[in-house]
Design a protein around this motif. Sequence first.
Motif, short mmCIF file in Angstrom:
data_model
loop_
_atom_site.label_atom_id
_atom_site.label_comp_id
_atom_site.label_asym_id
_atom_site.label_seq_id
_atom_site.Cartn_x
_atom_site.Cartn_y
_atom_site.Cartn_z
N GLY A 304 0.83 -1.18 0.00
CA GLY A 304 0.00 0.00 0.00
C GLY A 304 0.88 1.24 0.00
O GLY A 304 1.99 1.23 0.55
N TRP A 305 0.41 2.32 -0.63
CA TRP A 305 1.21 3.54 -0.74
C TRP A 305 0.40 4.73 -0.30
O TRP A 305 -0.75 4.92 -0.70
CB TRP A 305 1.68 3.73 -2.18
N VAL A 306 1.02 5.53 0.55
CA VAL A 306 0.40 6.75 1.04
C VAL A 306 1.03 7.97 0.40
O VAL A 306 0.35 8.92 0.05
CB VAL A 306 0.50 6.83 2.58
N GLY A 307 2.37 7.93 0.23
CA GLY A 307 3.05 9.06 -0.39
C GLY A 307 3.65 10.02 0.61
O GLY A 307 3.63 11.24 0.41
N VAL A 308 4.22 9.46 1.68
CA VAL A 308 4.85 10.28 2.72
C VAL A 308 6.26 9.76 2.96
O VAL A 308 6.48 8.56 3.02
CB VAL A 308 4.06 10.22 4.04
N GLN A 309 7.21 10.67 3.07
CA GLN A 309 8.55 10.29 3.48
C GLN A 309 8.70 10.59 4.96
O GLN A 309 8.51 11.72 5.41
CB GLN A 309 9.60 11.03 2.65
N LEU A 310 9.04 9.53 5.71
CA LEU A 310 9.04 9.60 7.16
C LEU A 310 10.46 9.58 7.71
O LEU A 310 11.35 8.96 7.13
CB LEU A 310 8.26 8.42 7.75
N VAL A 311 10.67 10.25 8.83
CA VAL A 311 11.97 10.23 9.51
C VAL A 311 11.76 10.08 11.01
O VAL A 311 10.68 10.38 11.54
CB VAL A 311 12.79 11.51 9.24
N SER A 312 12.80 9.60 11.66
CA SER A 312 12.83 9.60 13.13
C SER A 312 13.48 10.91 13.55
O SER A 312 14.70 11.07 13.44
CB SER A 312 13.62 8.40 13.66
N ALA A 313 12.68 11.84 13.98
CA ALA A 313 13.19 13.18 14.31
C ALA A 313 14.11 13.13 15.53
O ALA A 313 13.91 12.33 16.44
CB ALA A 313 12.03 14.13 14.56
N VAL A 362 9.30 4.66 12.95
CA VAL A 362 9.14 4.79 11.50
C VAL A 362 9.00 3.43 10.83
O VAL A 362 8.12 3.23 9.98
CB VAL A 362 10.35 5.55 10.90
N ASP A 363 9.87 2.47 11.18
CA ASP A 363 9.84 1.17 10.51
C ASP A 363 8.50 0.47 10.70
O ASP A 363 7.97 -0.16 9.77
CB ASP A 363 10.97 0.27 11.05
N GLN A 364 7.96 0.57 11.90
CA GLN A 364 6.66 -0.08 12.15
C GLN A 364 5.57 0.56 11.29
O GLN A 364 4.74 -0.14 10.70
CB GLN A 364 6.29 0.04 13.63
N LEU A 365 5.57 1.90 11.18
CA LEU A 365 4.56 2.58 10.37
C LEU A 365 4.71 2.22 8.90
O LEU A 365 3.71 2.00 8.20
CB LEU A 365 4.67 4.09 10.56
N VAL A 366 5.95 2.11 8.42
CA VAL A 366 6.17 1.71 7.02
C VAL A 366 5.61 0.32 6.77
O VAL A 366 4.97 0.06 5.75
CB VAL A 366 7.69 1.76 6.69
N ARG A 367 5.84 -0.61 7.70
CA ARG A 367 5.30 -1.97 7.55
C ARG A 367 3.79 -1.96 7.55
O ARG A 367 3.14 -2.62 6.71
CB ARG A 367 5.81 -2.87 8.68
N ASP A 368 3.21 -1.22 8.48
CA ASP A 368 1.75 -1.21 8.59
C ASP A 368 1.09 -0.56 7.38
O ASP A 368 0.05 -1.02 6.90
CB ASP A 368 1.33 -0.47 9.87
N VAL A 369 1.70 0.49 6.86
CA VAL A 369 1.17 1.11 5.64
C VAL A 369 1.29 0.15 4.47
O VAL A 369 0.38 0.02 3.65
CB VAL A 369 1.90 2.44 5.34
N GLY A 370 2.42 -0.56 4.40
CA GLY A 370 2.63 -1.52 3.32
C GLY A 370 1.61 -2.64 3.31
O GLY A 370 1.30 -3.21 2.27
N ASP A 371 1.08 -2.97 4.49
CA ASP A 371 0.08 -4.04 4.60
C ASP A 371 -1.32 -3.59 4.19
O ASP A 371 -2.21 -4.42 4.01
CB ASP A 371 0.03 -4.57 6.04
N LEU A 372 -1.52 -2.28 4.06
CA LEU A 372 -2.84 -1.78 3.69
C LEU A 372 -3.15 -2.10 2.23
O LEU A 372 -2.28 -1.99 1.37
CB LEU A 372 -2.91 -0.26 3.91
N ARG A 373 -4.34 -2.52 1.98
CA ARG A 373 -4.75 -2.89 0.63
C ARG A 373 -5.08 -1.66 -0.21
O ARG A 373 -5.70 -0.71 0.27
CB ARG A 373 -5.97 -3.81 0.68
N SER A 374 -4.66 -1.72 -1.47
CA SER A 374 -5.00 -0.65 -2.40
C SER A 374 -6.51 -0.53 -2.52
O SER A 374 -7.22 -1.52 -2.66
CB SER A 374 -4.39 -0.94 -3.77
#
Length: 500
Positions: A304-313, A362-374
Amino acid sequence: MLVKQKIRSLLVSAVGMCMAAIVLTVSCSANPASATTVYADTKRSEAITKETISLLEGLQSANRQVSAAILPSVVTLSVTEIKKVRNPLSGDGFPWFFFGMPNQENGEKSDDKDSGGQEYKAEGMGSGVIVRKSGNTYYVLTNQHVTGSAEKITVKLYNGHTAEGKLVGGDQRRDIALVSFESTEKDIVIAELGNSEAVEVGDIVFAVGSPLGYVSTVTRGMVSAVGRSGGPNNNINDFIQTDAAINQGNSGGPLVNIYGQVIGINTWIASSSGGSQGLGFSIPINNVKAAIDSLISDGKLKYGWVGVQLVSADETMLKALKVEDKAGALAIDVFLSSPAFKGGIRPGDFVIKLNGKEVKNVDQLVRDVGDLRSGSTAEFVVIRDGAEQKLSVKIEERDQKIVTDSSKIWPGFVPYELTEDVRDKLKLDKKQNGVLVTNIRNKTPAVIVGLKSGDIITAVNDTPVNNTREFYRELSKAKKEVWFDVLREGQMLSTLRFKF
């Protein structure tokens, strides 16, 4: 006459004594308990109490039961893969490398016109666990670095039988793969998948696989840590760390809890010698449950793609945004026209929840977003300018062409707080306000409007900004176009205008 009688008497006495001695000797030999000799098979230690023996027997029985429950589900995978390396005579580098190590070029073929390359067959061995059955088709979960782009896979079952395996699909970012095989046998066992979210440090675990080719090996240890990051190939997993002995060949095998449930897939070890040093790492099974269905249906993972670049501030940024006491991930850039942008997510938003689940990193959010269905809709909770906001985003499928299009990355730089230390290094007035422009990315809107690293942004759309929080506040208000007032080498100027 008297002398003869005395001799006869002495003889009778001597015979009597000899007979007594013989009887005594026979008696000692027939009764070991009365001798000083101790035999190993009759010795019982009085130092070990019945209670201790009972406790250890219970532990031993538990080990046997867990082993018996999981072993029939674990297989050994023998893999043959066609690889291509440069001709060693070409002088273009050392030709040999080890099979089974994660590699970005794993399985990729060079241009056929490359006369310096030659193909060879690489053979390796790994482990896997049977996780699904559909008719006579069984599915084995393993690591992607075990299968690569295998030409041939042989699956060896616990009962010693073998079957021809087929690579269903794999994913390098998560280092998982699925292999199928056909069988009409009735005693093949499907493993039970547990809940890796419930795993805690100190839990007893069992690692199962074929380390160094020794099939159906079980080792026991405990969970040493959870949520570990790192590992080979820049994957996006977190890991369960264990001291259960894991060696080469264990990759792809299961990590099992005391209930016989699979809670992880053994993947890599940290070692200075190449052997087990009590630092083994497993992919949490919850990370890959949804991926099993995707691999079966599509042969790959459709992220799944949201279109956000994430960082650990860092601490300075978190304090500037007033979120230092929160766990989450900072949206540093948002792709224009992406699901995130359409859904209202803006640069500077601090994401703390996704579909009700708290964001740890960040890594957990990337995984969870990736699991979301288009096509599905996800609810994000973000903190913007100190206040929480709920935003609904319709998920799209990840498209690598869009992801690599820098012209769509907004704003395309990282603003940084003007701390006293930054002012001193840049020789700025101690009262200078604004944000420092850093990490400008090529071809992004930041470059188009004329920003340069080291610029100090003092206003957004003619509204003064004193710090990072105010900068993001004004940036999020922009609707049709944006321009910046900047301080550069002591001179004030305005950038070009960027239109959305």
